[in-house]
Every structure is written in structure tokens, then in C-alpha cells.
Write an enzyme that holds these catalytic residues in place. Structure first.
Site, PDB file in Angstrom:
ATOM      1  N   GLY A  27      61.138  29.925 -30.819  1.00  0.00           N
ATOM      2  CA  GLY A  27      62.245  30.772 -31.246  1.00  0.00           C
ATOM      3  C   GLY A  27      62.606  30.570 -32.707  1.00  0.00           C
ATOM      4  O   GLY A  27      62.698  31.518 -33.479  1.00  0.00           O
ATOM      5  N   MET A  70      63.230  27.128 -35.970  1.00  0.00           N
ATOM      6  CA  MET A  70      63.019  25.728 -36.323  1.00  0.00           C
ATOM      7  C   MET A  70      64.043  25.268 -37.348  1.00  0.00           C
ATOM      8  O   MET A  70      64.285  25.942 -38.346  1.00  0.00           O
ATOM      9  CB  MET A  70      61.590  25.564 -36.853  1.00  0.00           C
ATOM     10  N   GLU A  71      64.599  24.081 -37.086  1.00  0.00           N
ATOM     11  CA  GLU A  71      65.758  23.568 -37.823  1.00  0.00           C
ATOM     12  C   GLU A  71      65.415  22.825 -39.109  1.00  0.00           C
ATOM     13  O   GLU A  71      66.194  21.958 -39.535  1.00  0.00           O
ATOM     14  CB  GLU A  71      66.552  22.638 -36.898  1.00  0.00           C
ATOM     15  N   HIS A  86      72.309  27.160 -32.654  1.00  0.00           N
ATOM     16  CA  HIS A  86      71.494  26.012 -32.221  1.00  0.00           C
ATOM     17  C   HIS A  86      70.799  25.354 -33.416  1.00  0.00           C
ATOM     18  O   HIS A  86      70.900  24.136 -33.613  1.00  0.00           O
ATOM     19  CB  HIS A  86      70.478  26.495 -31.186  1.00  0.00           C
ATOM     20  N   GLU A  87      70.120  26.155 -34.210  1.00  0.00           N
ATOM     21  CA  GLU A  87      69.386  25.583 -35.346  1.00  0.00           C
ATOM     22  C   GLU A  87      70.364  24.992 -36.358  1.00  0.00           C
ATOM     23  O   GLU A  87      70.113  23.935 -36.926  1.00  0.00           O
ATOM     24  CB  GLU A  87      68.486  26.623 -36.011  1.00  0.00           C
ATOM     25  N   GLU A 111      67.450  17.863 -28.408  1.00  0.00           N
ATOM     26  CA  GLU A 111      67.445  19.200 -27.804  1.00  0.00           C
ATOM     27  C   GLU A 111      68.503  19.360 -26.704  1.00  0.00           C
ATOM     28  O   GLU A 111      69.204  20.362 -26.657  1.00  0.00           O
ATOM     29  CB  GLU A 111      66.050  19.552 -27.280  1.00  0.00           C
TER      30      GLU A 111
HETATM   31  N1  PHE Z   1      63.021  22.380 -32.579  1.00  0.00           N
HETATM   32  C1  PHE Z   1      63.057  23.799 -32.293  1.00  0.00           C
HETATM   33  C2  PHE Z   1      64.403  24.052 -31.620  1.00  0.00           C
HETATM   34  O1  PHE Z   1      64.603  23.847 -30.471  1.00  0.00           O
HETATM   35  C3  PHE Z   1      62.005  24.304 -31.405  1.00  0.00           C
HETATM   36  C4  PHE Z   1      60.606  24.211 -31.939  1.00  0.00           C
HETATM   37  C5  PHE Z   1      59.760  23.215 -31.504  1.00  0.00           C
HETATM   38  C6  PHE Z   1      60.145  25.134 -32.849  1.00  0.00           C
HETATM   39  C7  PHE Z   1      58.464  23.134 -31.954  1.00  0.00           C
HETATM   40  C8  PHE Z   1      58.856  25.071 -33.291  1.00  0.00           C
HETATM   41  C9  PHE Z   1      58.000  24.079 -32.849  1.00  0.00           C
HETATM   42  O2  PHE Z   1      65.353  24.349 -32.224  1.00  0.00           O
HETATM   43 ZN    ZN Z   2      66.447  22.737 -30.702  1.00  0.00          ZN
END
Ligand code: PHE
Ligand code: ZN
Length: 882
Positions: A268, A270-271, A304-305, A327
Site C-alpha cells: 500500500g 511505505m513510511e 498509518h504511514e 505494525e
Molecule cells: N511498512 C509498510 C507499512 O505497513 C508496508 C510495506 C512493507 C511496504 C514492505 C512495502 C514493503 O506501512
Molecule cells: Zn505499517
């Protein structure tokens, strides 16, 4: 990639028990990334020092995958190290500090894995979580190595924007129509949070003033044709920033916060520190093309991010077994945010639905793992519903046990104590224990034991004593590697409803495990008895209120008792759960031809009529009360499952409920139609949710029902109603539907997000068969390198189209296996995710079992299988003792 024979030489299992602290720290990283059309060069200078925790000099390990190493030097001395394609091992370096310099060449243009640096359309972007940074340069790519990054990007001027983490420090022109930009991120971070973007992008900007008065620049970068879809996400971002200050006391730390939308993305969003990268589908929105659900999801993912900036970035994970540390907590935070922005009870229903329909199945299957797994082959396989959603539930239980004030104190302590560190789930729980004085030792089993616990409850009323006695027994089924479990600490929120009065009853108890203020009973033993006194009339218990623990809670309710809860429970989540329970019982009875089926159906019909006529209910709640339980959930209640007949049972019941209550559906449908111009807000979204719920019954109620869908498709000014109309019309697909789909595509073909929706609706249409899906794959809208398109078509067909997928013998399973094998060489992460439907193979009737098992074996026998697909397939077949 493995090239050996899958069966002879299984890939390595990584174990939590083997964790060792890093032998060396990296204090500074200076990266120079030179982008050219045919290749990209990465120069890295790492300032390193030994970890003083070791008293002997240790070998120096760096990771690198798919790199062409041009040079590697340690303090100026050239190295030719041993390299197995993943790990570079160098002799111990016995110096207080030293410099590692490397120069590598990479090939982003042909990187279809979407990990590391890759091209998406016309832009370059990165994805480093979990282990993608090693596809960019040689580095101790593990989350417990935190370094300060300075990044210089050089690229042709056609890539107008050159972005990386932190703050911009320099930029300028170079020879040959090239330019550069330099970025510096003052916060030490693990390499998985590194990001870089180069592209010809437009930017929409905004500002946010923090509670301490700092002004933060906000920027959302997109390709030019998407710029009209940026406003909503920026507003959602500001709401998130404000909320995190108010509710968690967390303020943003850099001067700049950037988001980039990219079309090719495995997940979805990435942070990455200061530079979030989003799947376009999870950030771009406008009123014409986005559904209510879409807006809510985008708002939640933006939040979330953003929330990860503290829960994930400032305080990060020691190793990937701790993934739920960031998470589970961050999903909890975004769920609380959504609950505060919209309707708490409704958000909870949606989250519980996801848990019941998918996470419980995962926890009962061959890939079951604790929220903190203790081993994995491919970490990408552990970004699961268990780690995220059950992880949220575990944090929520802590919130329930501590109460909001003490939970906030625990969270404050966690952030202040571990700021700038890489820590474990135990560290998190310890903070919660410390501030509350609650002994959470037993509670920690939630982190280590897999499987959904089951709580069996019985109740007995003693009129003379005015006492109600509840007896609890907990158990947990075996899961891979965990044949027996120790009892969990389970918070069970409960209440009592008067059988005759329908009124909530007060009571008292001297059981030390019951908290009078919150109504929460802590079940800790295998069995326990809770005696409630002062109960004035015979009662029906309302158990596991607000879904206070991720368990299966069974009480032998009669159908009449469920009806009482549906009408009278003062906990709205439990009213909904009672309705779902009645629906589930009815469907299971009908699916198994049980004699009780007809009676239950009669009661369900009456209960539905009651809900339909209740004008006091929030329409959003009403819409969910009127939804039949998902087939995936019903399928978890009995074995063996014949998905074709379950689907027929489900549709038959839906159709009979539709015609039996036709006038009511019509009345609700009429009452919820409106000419108001579209706005995304709770009231409008609630009304539309109920409107399209009524529509789904009306289309199957009569042979002409489809005309409601046709008319709504024409009259609606919004994508919520348009897409719902197309989707429910598909259930009774006719030539007009085919034409409507063609026309819709004509109108929306240039809107990527709508096209993805269109593909999903098409793939989920019950009339579709394997050859139809094969032609859909030939359609210009499909692409093997775009995960969203794959998810739309494969997800639609395999997960939401039982009629099509299970039709024609093993055709669907052969098609899925072929697709997995084809994708595995392009994008192993997506290929492994596509294996998930096969993991449930043992639960099906014999024919399907045999066919799916054969396809799994065929996949496993293929040469060059990725670790990811190998892990899911071998564990599903039970060939792996990991
Ligand atoms: N860390 C991201 C999220 O949950 C998810 C994610 C994991 C994106 C691995 C890309 C690769 O916010
Ligand atoms: Zn996350």
C-alpha cells in the site's frame, strides 16, 4: 534466487533464537547515486566502528543482492571478498573507526521485483523494507544498524525532481544536461527507511503548524496527469498530524514531509523517513473517481504511514521478528484515528470482519505464526494479517486492560525511553507493565503463541440467590511447531441483558479478575467461574463486547437469545455480532442440509425485517447488520467445504431474503436515495452504504431487479454507487451488463484507479471462466509488471469469484499455478501472495483437495523457485519441518 533442486536443498530458515547484535555500527553513510539511461552507479562511503559489546574483532559482514561490484575498499585497501550472492564476508577490522567505500552498478530499468531501486513508468523510485537496500549498495542491511544518511543524486535534467530523506542541502546544474541534488537526514535510521525518487513530477504543497509553533512544509509529488487527485491526501495528512499531537503527544520532527505517488508498488505505502512512497491507488483521490470506502482507506493509510514516523522510525525494530512492534501498534493508532474521524462502532465492525474472514483462517492454516514469529524463510511472507491485524488486537487488549490514561503513559514512556533505538516487543510490553503495575508476563504469550484461542462459556441463573454464574474454559488449537499452548490472558468485556425486560442489568462480583469500572473480566486460567450477584431477572450474557480479544467465543445461545441481543444489546458491536451469528448458523445449517435450516432462516428473516424497519439505527450500522456473513467466514465453521455449493446456498438465501422482504428493501432503497451533490462525509457515506446494500438485495429479488442497478449507474454522480451498481449487476449478468461494462471502460479508461476497479469487478463476475480471465489478461488494461492490475484480476477471480474459480474441474487451479510460476521470475513477492488461496486446500472436499495438492506439488517441482514461493508452498504441503 535458488537454482538448486527445491526438494533437495531447501533455503535457509532464519531464527529469532540466532539473533546476534551487529558486530559493527555505521555512523555515517554518504551515497552518490548516478542515474544514466542504461545503468545506475552507486558510490557508498560508510563510516564504521566495531560494536564494543564484542571483545574480539568480528568478521565484517555486508549484504548485497543483484549488484555488480566495481570496487570495495576498507580504509583505502582494496578487497576481493567472498560473496555468496547475498552476504559479503570480510576479515575483522581492528580499528576504532574505519571507512568502507564501494562502487556498484545496478539495473533499475530491468528490476521488476519492485524492491531496491526500480523504474515505475517514467520515474525512478525505491522500496527498501524489508531487505531492499542490499539491492542498492553493499551495506549491513539490518534494522538494528542506524546511520545518518547524506545522499547525492545525479540524473538527466528530464528528471526534474530529485528527492531523498531529510532536508535538501544543495542542488545545481552539471555538464551534459544533467543536474544533482543533495539531501541530509539528521535522524539516524535503519537502511530499510532509505528512499530516493527521480522523476518529472508535479508537486502540490501545503503547510502544517505544529503545536510548538514550527511550520512544516508538506509536499505531494505526482505525475502531471494526477495532480488533480492530491488535495484529499494532503488534508488527511494534516488531520493525522494534529490527531497524533492530541492523542499521542507526538509532534513531527523534520522541516519537510513529502509523499510521492507511484503506479508500480508491491504494497500500500511505505513510511520512509520524511519521504513516504505510496501506491497511487492508496493516495490519489477525487470526488468523481473515488468511492467512500476509497476515501476512508486513503485517509487511514496516509495516517498509518505518518504515524510510523514515531512508531517505527524514531523507535524502530531490532530485527524483523519484531515487525508487529511497529505494525501492530501503528495499525492500532490508525484505527483509533479513523474511529475518531468517523464512526467508532462502524470502524470496529469493519476491522473485526477482516479479522474473522481472513486472519482467523491464516491462524488456522499451514502458514500460522505468532504475531512475533520465531522463524522465517522469506521475511516478505510475514507482512501478514496476523502481524498487522492480530498485532493491532494485541495492542488494543493492552489498551483495554490499562485504560486510556495508563496506556498513554506507557506509550509516552516507550517513545522517550527508546527514542533513536531498535527494540523488541518485550520492551514495548515492559513499558505498559511499568506504568500500570499490571503483571503482563502471561499476556506476553500473545506474542509467542500462534492460533486463535477458543473460549467456551456457559451461564446459569439462580433466581433465589439472584445470581448469574458464568463458566469459562479456554483452549487453543495446535499450529505448526506448537502442538500445545499455555493459557492466554484474555480480557472479556461483558454485560447482561434482562431476558424479559430487554434492559441491561447491573451486577457485582468479588472475583479479583473482574474490573468493575470497565466491565472487563481477565480470564487467565484454563477454566474459571465468575459469579455475578444482584442480578434481578433471568439474563442473556453479552460477551466479548467490542470484540475485546481476538478469540472465538462460544456460548450456546438459542436463536431466540440471539434475537434478544440483536434488538436489545446496548453494545452495538455485539448487536451486529449476534446478527452475524444468526446468519452464520443459518448458512451453515443450510449448507449442510441440517433440519434446523428452515427454522433458522425464518428467524433470520424476521430479524432482518426488524432491522430494516428500525429507523433509529445509524444507516452505516444498519447496512452492516443487513449484510450476510461473508462466505469465507462461513467456510471456516465446518469441514469439508464445497465452495460451489456454499456459494449457491449463500446466493439462494440472499435471494429468498430479498423477495420475502421486497417491500422493506424497496422502502429503504427509496428512503436512502438523494440528489445531494457528492461529498465524502460520514452521513452521506452511511446513507450510500445502506442504499447499495438494499440494491444488492433488490437486484436479485425479481427477474427485473437488474434494472435498479442500470438506473443507479446512470443517475449516480459518484463512484461509490456507480461501482456498486456494476458489481451487483454482475451477479445477474446479462447483455446489458456487458454493454454497460464496455461503456464504463470507454469513459474511465484514462483513470488508472478506476480501471483497476473495473478489472476487479469484471474478474469477480460469476459468469467469468478461465478462458474469459485469460482474455482479460490480454486486455490493454492488464499488465504483468503492475501489481495493482494483477491484484484486481487474480484477486477478483480467485478470492471473490467462487463460481468461476472452482468451475470446470481443476481449470482454475491450473491457471492459478501457471500464473504463480510465470510471476515468480518477475516479482516473487506478488507470486508468493498469490499462493495464499492454495494454503486452505486441506479444508475443501476431496476432489478439490486432490487437485490443489497436485498444483502445489507442480509449483514446488519447478526450477529456480523463489524463496518466498518455496516457503508458502512447502509449508502448505507440509514438506517443511521449519
Ligand atoms: N511498512 C509498510 C507499512 O505497513 C508496508 C510495506 C512493507 C511496504 C514492505 C512495502 C514493503 O506501512
Ligand atoms: Zn505499517
Amino acid at each position: 534466487m535458488r537454482t538448486d533442486n527445491a526438494l533437495q536443498n531447501a533455503p535457509r530458515t532464519v531464527r529469532l533464537a540466532d539473533y546476534q547484535p551487529p558486530a559493527y555500527w555505521v555512523d555515517q553513510v554518504h551515497l552518490t547515486v548516478q542515474i544514466f539511461d542504461d545503468a545506475t552507479w552507486v558510490d557508498a562511503v560508510l563510516t564504521m566502528r566495531p560494536n564494543s559489546a564484542y571483545d574480539q574483532p568480528q568478521p565484517l559482514e555486508l549484504y548485497g543482492v543483484d549488484l555488480t561490484v566495481e570496487s570495495l575498499e576498507v580504509d583505502g585497501a582494496s578487497m576481493t571478498p567472498s560473496w555468496d550472492g547475498e552476504t559479503v564476508r570480510l576479515a575483522p577490522v581492528d580499528k576504532a573507526t574505519f571507512e568502507v567505500r564501494s562502487r556498484v552498478r545496478i539495473d533499475p530499468v530491468n528490476n521488476t521485483s519492485l524492491e531496491g531501486l526500480y523504474r515505475s513508468g517514467g520515474m525512478y523510485c525505491t522500496q527498501c523494507e524489508a531487505e531492499g537496500f542490499r539491492k542498492i549498495t553493499l551495506f549491513p542491511d539490518r534494522p538494528d544498524v542506524l546511520a545518518v544518511f547524506t545522499t547525492r543524486i545525479e540524473a538527466p535534467e528530464t528528471y526534474t525532481r530529485l528527492l531523498s530523506n531529510g532536508n535538501p542541502v544543495a542542488s545545481g546544474k552539471m555538464d551534459n544536461n544533467r543536474h544533482f541534488a543533495e539531501w541530509h537526514d539528521p535522524f539516524p535510521k535503519p537502511s530499510y527507511l532509505f528512499a530516493l525518487v527521480a522523476g518529472d513530477l508535479e508537486v502540490t504543497t501545503d503547510q502544517f503548524e505544529t503545536r510548538s509553533g514550527r511550520v512544516i512544509d508538506l509536499a505531494l509529488y505526482t505525475e502531471a496527469h494526477n495532480q488533480h487527485k492530491t488535495r484529499f491526501a494532503l488534508e488527511a495528512l494534516k488531520r493525522s498530524m494534529r490527531w497524533d499531537e492530541h492523542v499521542f503527544g507526538r509532534e513531527y520532527d523534520l522541516e519537510l514531509f513529502m509523499i510521492v505517488a507511484v503506479d508500480h508498488f508491491n504494497m500500500g505505502a511505505m513510511e520512509n523517513k520524511g519521504l513516504n512512497i505510496f501506491n497511487s491507488a492508496c493516495v490519489l483521490a477525487d470526488e468523481a473517481s473515488t468511492t467512500d470506502k476509497g476515501f476512508e482507506t486513503i485517509e487511514a493509510i496516509v495516517a498509518h504511514e505518518y504515524f510510523h514516523n514515531w512508531s517505527g522510525n524514531r523507535v524502530t525494530c531490532r530485527d524483523w521478528f519484531q515487525l508487529s512492534l511497529k505494525e501492530g501498534f501503528t495499525v492500532f493508532r490508525d484505527a483509533e484515528f479513523t474511529a475518531d474521524m468517523h464512526a467508532r462502532a462502524v470502524k470496529r465492525m469493519d476491522d473485526v470482519t477482516l479479522l474473522l474472514t481472513q486472519q482467523f483462517a491464516e491462524d488456522a492454516g499451514p502458514m500460522a505464526h505468532p504475531i512475533r514469529p520465531d522463524n522465517y524463510i522469506e521475511i516478505n511472507n510475514f507482512y501478514t494479517l496476523t502481524v498487522y491485524e492480530k498485532g493491532q488486537e494485541v495492542v488494543r487488549m493492552l489498551h483495554t486492560l490499562l485504560g486510556p490514561e495508563r496506556f498513554r503513559q506507557g506509550s509516552d514512556l516507550y517513545f522517550s525511553r527508546f527514542d533513536g533505538q531498535a527494540v523488541t516487543t518485550e520492551d514495548f510490553v515492559a513499558c505498559m507493565a511499568e506504568v500500570s503495575g499490571i503483571d503482563l508476563t502471561q499476556f506476553e504469550r500473545w506474542y509467542n503463541q500462534a492460533g486463535t484461542p477458543r473460549v467456551d462459556v456457559t451461564g446459569e441463573y439462580n433466581e433465589t440467590e439472584q445470581q448469574y454464574t458464568l463458566r469459562f474454559a479456554q483452549s487453543c488449537p495446535p499450529t505448526p511447531g506448537q502442538p500445545s499452548k499455555q493459557p492466554f490472558h484474555i480480557p472479556i468485556k461483558l454485560g447482561l441483558i434482562g431476558r424479559a425486560s430487554g434492559v441491561p442489568q447491573t451486577f457485582s462480583t468479588d472475583h479479583p479478575g473482574f474490573d468493575q469500572d470497565t466491565g472487563v473480566f481477565s480470564l487467565r486460567d484454563d477454566e474459571d467461574v465468575l459469579v455475578l450477584s444482584g442480578v434481578g431477572e433471568s439474563v442473556v450474557p453479552s460477551l466479548l463486547r467490542d470484540f475485546s480479544a481476538p478469540v472465538v467465543c462460544e456460548f450456546p445461545y438459542t436463536a431466540d437469545e440471539l434475537r434478544l441481543l440483536i434488538t436489545s444489546d446496548d453494545n452495538s458491536l455485539n448487536r451486529w455480532r449476534a446478527m452475524q451469528a444468526l446468519g452464520t448458523r443459518t448458512l451453515v445449517a443450510l449448507a449442510q442440509d441440517a433440519p434446523t435450516g428452515t427454522t433458522l432462516e425464518g428467524m433470520l428473516t424476521e430479524a432482518m425485517a426488524g432491522v430494516l424497519r428500525d429507523n433509529l439505527l445509524d444507516p452505516a450500522v444498519k447496512a452492516r447488520l443487513l449484510a450476510l456473513p461473508a462466505q469465507a467466514y462461513v467456510a471456516e465453521q465446518y469441514e469439508p467445504v464445497d465452495p460451489v455449493s456454499l456459494n449457491a446456498t449463500h446466493k439462494g438465501l440472499q435471494q429468498r431474503l430479498a423477495s420475502a422482504l421486497l417491500a422493506d428493501w424497496q422502502a429503504v432503497y427509496d428512503a436512502t436515495s438523494s440528489n445531494e451533490a457528492y461529498v465524502f462525509n460520514h452521513n452521506q457515506a452511511a446513507r450510500r452504504a445502506l442504499h447499495v446494500q438494499a440494491l444488492s438485495y433488490l437486484v436479485v429479488a425479481t427477474p427485473e431487479g437488474w434494472q435498479y442497478a442500470r438506473d443507479l449507474l446512470q443517475s449516480a454522480d459518484n463512484m461509490t454507487e456507480k461501482s456498486a451498481a456494476l458489481a451487483v449487476w454482475a451477479d445477474v449478468a446479462n447483455a446489458d451488463w456487458e454493454q454497460a461494462m464496455v461503456d464504463f471502460y470507454q469513459v474511465w479508461q484514462h483513470d488508472a484507479q478506476v480501471v483497476e476497479k473495473w478489472l476487479a469487478i469484471k474478474a469477480a463476475a460469476p459468469s467469468m471462466r478461465v478462458p474469459d480471465i485469460q482474455s482479460l489478461i490480454e486486455h490493454e488494461a492488464f499488465s504483468w509488471t503492475n501489481p495493482n492490475r494483477i491484484r484486481s484480476v487474480l484477486g477478483g477471480f480467485v478470492m471473490r469469484n467462487p463460481e468461476g474459480f472452482h468451475a470446470d474441474g481443476d481449470a482454475g487451479y491450473r491457471f492459478l499455478a501457471d500464473t504463480i510460476l510465470k510471476l515468480d521470475s518477475l516479482n516473487p513477492q506478488i507470486a508468493a501472495r498469490l499462493c495464499v488461496p492454495f494454503t486452505q486446500w486441506r479444508r475443501y472436499v476431496g476432489r478439490i483437495q486432490a487437485d490443489m495438492q497436485r498444483e502445489l506439488s507442480r509449483i514446488l517441482a519447478a526450477e529456480g523457485l523463489s524463496d518466498g514461493v518455496y516457503e508458502v508452498v512447502s509449508k502448505s504441503l507440509g514438506d517443511d519441518d521449519a
